[in-house]
Motif scaffolding. Structure first.
Motif, PDB file in Angstrom:
ATOM      1  N   ASP A 185      -9.415  -6.152  -1.565  1.00 10.59           N
ATOM      2  CA  ASP A 185      -8.863  -6.873  -0.415  1.00 10.59           C
ATOM      3  C   ASP A 185      -7.609  -6.142   0.042  1.00 10.59           C
ATOM      4  OD1 ASP A 185     -10.815  -8.780  -0.844  1.00 10.59           O
ATOM      5  OD2 ASP A 185      -9.498 -10.022  -2.095  1.00 10.59           O
ATOM      6  N   LEU A 186      -7.395  -6.148   1.316  1.00 10.96           N
ATOM      7  CA  LEU A 186      -6.156  -5.589   1.847  1.00 10.96           C
ATOM      8  C   LEU A 186      -5.273  -6.729   2.320  1.00 10.96           C
ATOM      9  CD1 LEU A 186      -7.305  -2.541   4.036  1.00 10.96           C
ATOM     10  CD2 LEU A 186      -6.606  -2.557   1.648  1.00 10.96           C
ATOM     11  N   LEU A 187      -4.023  -6.654   1.955  1.00 14.51           N
ATOM     12  CA  LEU A 187      -3.074  -7.627   2.483  1.00 14.51           C
ATOM     13  C   LEU A 187      -2.586  -7.148   3.839  1.00 14.51           C
ATOM     14  CD1 LEU A 187      -0.938  -8.345  -0.705  1.00 14.51           C
ATOM     15  CD2 LEU A 187      -2.907  -9.608   0.167  1.00 14.51           C
TER      16      LEU A 187
ATOM     17  N   MET B 151       5.298  -5.544   2.759  1.00 12.76           N
ATOM     18  CA  MET B 151       5.610  -4.913   1.483  1.00 12.76           C
ATOM     19  C   MET B 151       4.362  -4.226   0.942  1.00 12.76           C
ATOM     20  SD  MET B 151       7.169  -6.886  -1.766  1.00 12.76           S
ATOM     21  CE  MET B 151       7.117  -6.160  -3.380  1.00 12.76           C
ATOM     22  N   ALA B 152       4.594  -3.059   0.493  1.00 11.59           N
ATOM     23  CA  ALA B 152       3.432  -2.301   0.015  1.00 11.59           C
ATOM     24  C   ALA B 152       2.842  -2.926  -1.240  1.00 11.59           C
ATOM     25  CB  ALA B 152       3.864  -0.868  -0.283  1.00 11.59           C
ATOM     26  N   THR B 153       1.574  -2.841  -1.329  1.00 12.40           N
ATOM     27  CA  THR B 153       0.882  -3.403  -2.480  1.00 12.40           C
ATOM     28  C   THR B 153       0.008  -2.329  -3.101  1.00 12.40           C
ATOM     29  OG1 THR B 153       0.762  -5.505  -1.346  1.00 12.40           O
ATOM     30  CG2 THR B 153      -0.708  -5.195  -3.222  1.00 12.40           C
ATOM     31  N   ILE B 154       0.139  -2.167  -4.369  1.00 17.14           N
ATOM     32  CA  ILE B 154      -0.762  -1.233  -5.025  1.00 17.14           C
ATOM     33  C   ILE B 154      -2.144  -1.861  -5.034  1.00 17.14           C
ATOM     34  CG2 ILE B 154      -1.278  -0.020  -7.175  1.00 17.14           C
ATOM     35  CD1 ILE B 154       1.270   0.946  -5.843  1.00 17.14           C
ATOM     36  N   LEU B 155      -3.090  -1.140  -4.528  1.00 13.18           N
ATOM     37  CA  LEU B 155      -4.439  -1.695  -4.433  1.00 13.18           C
ATOM     38  C   LEU B 155      -5.052  -1.888  -5.806  1.00 13.18           C
ATOM     39  CD1 LEU B 155      -5.947   0.269  -1.463  1.00 13.18           C
ATOM     40  CD2 LEU B 155      -5.120  -2.066  -1.515  1.00 13.18           C
TER      41      LEU B 155
ATOM     42  N   ASP C 237       1.375  -2.917   4.636  1.00 17.01           N
ATOM     43  CA  ASP C 237       1.030  -1.681   3.939  1.00 17.01           C
ATOM     44  C   ASP C 237       0.470  -1.954   2.552  1.00 17.01           C
ATOM     45  OD1 ASP C 237       3.752   0.385   5.220  1.00 17.01           O
ATOM     46  OD2 ASP C 237       1.803  -0.190   6.047  1.00 17.01           O
ATOM     47  N   ASN C 238      -0.596  -1.265   2.241  1.00 20.57           N
ATOM     48  CA  ASN C 238      -1.203  -1.325   0.912  1.00 20.57           C
ATOM     49  C   ASN C 238      -1.240   0.112   0.404  1.00 20.57           C
ATOM     50  OD1 ASN C 238      -2.789  -4.241   0.824  1.00 20.57           O
ATOM     51  ND2 ASN C 238      -2.600  -3.399   2.864  1.00 20.57           N
TER      52      ASN C 238
END
Lengths: 225, 186
Positions: A161-163, B1-5, A166-167
């Motif tokens: 899933d992408l939030l 906020m960046a999220t590590i996939l 930015d991921n």
């Protein structure tokens, strides 16, 4: 049937091991004996209550903790400080477009130089305008490069899933021979597909990367560490 | 906020241990919980089991009934490493659907819709749990395995390395004791 016998049969009945004839005999006795009928009711209630005793739900993520994927990330996150000295990390941003927008077939948005037989990280940032469930990410690697932990796999694909926002995806890459080729990162969601390419040039250790031309949908910046 | 996939969620080739053990994790976790009465210890016990099974892939693949076999392995690990930490049972009054706990029966009884009856039922279950914890270890375990978790008596005999008749007699004795204690508290 004596009451003592009936009490044994009640237990067997709770066990589910009473035979048909025995059950009929028990029921006949219960029809005539208030005391055993009460015992039968109480034992049945006891078993019902036992089956209602609570237990915790299986904790979320237990399978991932018991069987961690041979992920390059878990051990390498720990080791990252050591790698950073030589790593060339590139951050790319792929803008996830709203449905219906067209994207031209991308040319490489950047070039990264890799050192042969040295693990280096390329960071890819995927920017989603909104939360996206069940996105399929696919990485296609050139023949001379592999993703650490996935030996000899040219293509790695998984769902996530992408939030919104930015991921970041950190890809530990290892080039096994000199040469150049494109790393393709593809995102598929609800029939839409986005793709970005990063030119990987593997040679004798070099510590600096350079940018390709910015694309409208992919902005790139280099971070040399 | 960046999220590590969640890269680790990728499709990957499952190990033999994961293939065999995976479908039994819920059952094993509950069994571990019945043994340890602690969520942390339950997961630790499962972790120990996974480690114990490393290198035994051929044995795992040859199992006819992996469920009881795995339960037995888990039980042995529990017995071997029994570092007793006295943990109180879950207070039933704290149990509701929002705190992650679940009941075995998913069909709420008619009493569940009546707050007074619900309260009585919770009191009964609390008493039952208290009386259960007073039983000798193996009697309690046999009741939990058979009447709560639904193990077959023959599987319990195998897992606990007891004769079937012993399992049956201990189960019956335990029920009689629980029944008598509950009757005495009403």
């Amino acid at each position: 049937m004596h009451c003592e016998h009936a009490r044994d049969y009640i237990q067997e009945w709770l066990d589910g091991s009473l035979e048909e004839g025995q059950e009929a005999a028990l029921m006949t006795h219960l029809g005539a004996c208030q005391s055993c009928r009460d015992e039968h009711r109480a034992m049945r209630a006891l078993k019902d209550d036992l089956q209602r005793l609570p237990a915790p739900a299986v904790p979320a993520g237990i399978e991932q903790r018991l069987f961690p994927a041979p992920s390059p990330f878990v051990p390498r996150l720990v080791a990252v400080a050591a790698i950073l000295v030589m790593a060339v990390a590139l951050t790319l941003t792929a803008q996830w477009m709203t449905p219906g927008e067209q994207v031209a077939a991308p040319s490489p948005v950047a070039q990264v130089q890799l050192s042969v037989e040295r693990e280096q990280k390329v960071q890819v940032a995927l920017s989603a305008k909104r939360e996206l469930k069940g996105v399929r990410l696919t990485l296609v690697l050139p023949n001379n490069v592999e993703l650490a932990g996935f030996p000899e796999q040219r293509e790695v694909s998984w769902e996530t899933d992408l939030l919104a926002g930015d991921n970041r995806l950190s890809l530990p890459l290892i080039a096994h021979s000199a040469g150049s080729g494109d790393l393709i990162a593809r995102i598929d969601h609800n029939g839409e597909s986005r793709e970005m390419r990063v030119r990987l040039v593997a040679q004798v250790p070099v510590t600096q990367g350079w940018l390709g031309p910015n694309d409208v949908r992919f902005t790139a910046q280099t971070i040399v560490m | 906020m960046a999220t590590i996939l969640g890269f680790w969620n990728k499709k990957k080739n499952q190990s033999v241990t994961e293939q065999v053990l995976g479908p039994h994790i819920p059952t094993l976790y509950r069994f571990a919980y019945r043994l340890t009465q602690s969520e942390v210890d339950s997961e630790d016990l499962l972790q120990d089991l996974v480690i114990k099974l490393q290198g035994r892939e051929q044995e795992l693949l040859g199992l006819d009934k992996p469920g009881p076999w795995l339960s037995k392995a888990l039980y042995r690990l529990y017995v071997d490493s029994r570092r007793r930490r006295q943990v109180r049972p879950i207070p039933l009054s704290d149990v509701d659907s929002s705190d992650g706990y679940q009941r075995v029966d998913e069909q709420p009884g008619p009493a569940d819709s009546d707050p007074a009856a619900q309260h009585e039922r919770l009191k009964t279950l609390e008493l039952l749990q208290r009386h259960l914890s007073d039983l000798p270890d193996q009697q309690r375990l046999i009741v939990l395995m058979h009447d709560v978790e639904g193990y077959l008596q023959s599987d319990i005999a195998d897992i606990l390395s007891l004769p079937l008749g012993t399992v049956k007699s201990r189960l019956h004795r335990a029920r009689r004791e629980l029944r008598a204690k509950l009757a005495g508290t009403f």
